[in-house]
Design an enzyme around this catalytic site. Sequence first.
Site, PDB file in Angstrom:
ATOM      1  N   LYS A 119       0.837  -1.210   0.000  1.00 21.96           N
ATOM      2  CA  LYS A 119       0.000   0.000   0.000  1.00 21.96           C
ATOM      3  C   LYS A 119       0.864   1.249   0.000  1.00 21.96           C
ATOM      4  O   LYS A 119       0.501   2.258  -0.598  1.00 21.96           O
ATOM      5  CB  LYS A 119      -0.942   0.001   1.207  1.00 21.96           C
ATOM      6  CG  LYS A 119      -1.981  -1.090   1.130  1.00 21.96           C
ATOM      7  CD  LYS A 119      -3.361  -0.609   1.497  1.00 21.96           C
ATOM      8  CE  LYS A 119      -4.396  -1.559   0.970  1.00 21.96           C
ATOM      9  NZ  LYS A 119      -5.322  -2.034   1.956  1.00 21.96           N
ATOM     10  N   LYS A 208      -4.990  -9.526  -6.556  1.00 22.70           N
ATOM     11  CA  LYS A 208      -6.330  -9.788  -6.019  1.00 22.70           C
ATOM     12  C   LYS A 208      -7.302  -8.665  -6.360  1.00 22.70           C
ATOM     13  O   LYS A 208      -6.892  -7.518  -6.546  1.00 22.70           O
ATOM     14  CB  LYS A 208      -6.263  -9.999  -4.502  1.00 22.70           C
ATOM     15  CG  LYS A 208      -6.132  -8.747  -3.698  1.00 22.70           C
ATOM     16  CD  LYS A 208      -6.456  -8.992  -2.225  1.00 22.70           C
ATOM     17  CE  LYS A 208      -6.338  -7.667  -1.487  1.00 22.70           C
ATOM     18  NZ  LYS A 208      -6.845  -7.669  -0.152  1.00 22.70           N
ATOM     19  N   LYS A 211     -10.949  -3.598  -3.286  1.00 27.80           N
ATOM     20  CA  LYS A 211     -11.818  -2.420  -3.310  1.00 27.80           C
ATOM     21  C   LYS A 211     -11.014  -1.129  -3.324  1.00 27.80           C
ATOM     22  O   LYS A 211     -11.537  -0.076  -3.637  1.00 27.80           O
ATOM     23  CB  LYS A 211     -12.776  -2.443  -2.121  1.00 27.80           C
ATOM     24  CG  LYS A 211     -12.099  -2.509  -0.782  1.00 27.80           C
ATOM     25  CD  LYS A 211     -13.092  -2.816   0.327  1.00 27.80           C
ATOM     26  CE  LYS A 211     -12.311  -3.200   1.571  1.00 27.80           C
ATOM     27  NZ  LYS A 211     -13.132  -3.649   2.646  1.00 27.80           N
TER      28      LYS A 211
END
Length: 344
Positions: A119, A208, A211
């Site tokens: 991230k 993956k 969202k």
Amino acid sequence: MTKPVILTGIRANQDLTIGNYFGAILPIIDMAKQRSEEFQINMFIPDLHSFTTPIDHSLLNKQILDNAKLFAAAGLPLDNPNIYMYRQSYIPAHSELTVILDSFTGFGEMSRMTQFKEKSKELNDNVSVGLFNYPVLMASDILLYNAKYVPVGDDQTQHLEITRDIAQRMNKKFGDIFIVPESVPKQHEFFGNDQGLRIKDLIDPTKKMSKSDDSGRGVIFLNDDPAVAAKKIMGATTDNLAKIDFNREKQPGISNLIEILSLIRGISLDKVVNEYKGQTGYGNFKAVVASEVEVFLTDFQNRLSEVNENAIIDKLHQSERDMIPVANETLLRAQQAVGLRPKG
Ligand code: TYM
């Protein structure tokens, strides 16, 4: 005798995807229904985790409630007294225990967390201390309620491991304060195939479906217009091998579509493969998956619109009232251990 606890949480930041639904929400709800006699089920909304990466805060409050509604629409039986549904930030012990655990967690071990590293890369310079500290808050979520089993997707197993490390370290230093959740292999054994399941991005099926993905083209959100979702499936990346087979390495795109169809139909991967394996092009198979995704979303969205909001709010308040004393009891043990409170 208190029952052993199964606990899990799903963040309420952006809209949830079919990855969250099939990878986390449905398995935990199925399990909650099947196991609520033997286990206490804690299904909570980690709202403080929701803005560890930047979000639109004007939407958060509604999204938290929407998430709770979503559990109900997916079939969580709200009237079951062994099933609790609560918001993290309504139980202050989560934040308080996190501050204590912070001082017993190494900067080095936290810097190694894959999710943080990934991230951070996406966010460039915009990385918050909140993101860095995410796993410690998650450890508090788990340890406060003495959870034994924590069903999560395999992107979260490292966080489960660090939770065990922190608990074991504290127990060794101070005597038994925390119940240590079961190891990851034991969790897998307990939950079977549901654990570790991963739905991939439709455009880049090697990563993956997430969202937090910005473009949204490879992601099917639960609140997508069903017709738009069908188009996304039609536009999914496949390969030029022209055979329908489940092989994550060689055919990640088509394998992902097989996975999605098997989850929607509730049947095995093999069954799907056997039904379509003779086909030499992907157009027909994609059209089948697209149409079933469209029907699934239409049904789900109808169920969601019928959820009674007052019943949801009542359930949240009731569970929060019930869980505050449980969390405070664990917090007190930690406070006593580190010397913040006199020992009883
Ligand atoms: P979150 O909201 O990012 O993810 C919620 C759950 O969905 C799983 N998941 C997936 N499963 C299958 N396929 C996918 N494409 C996919 N994407 C996400 C995640 O593994 C997760 O199980 N950190 C947690 C929230 C949390 C938590 C906790 C969980 C906070 N505190 C304590 C358990 C216990 C998370 O990742 O949420």
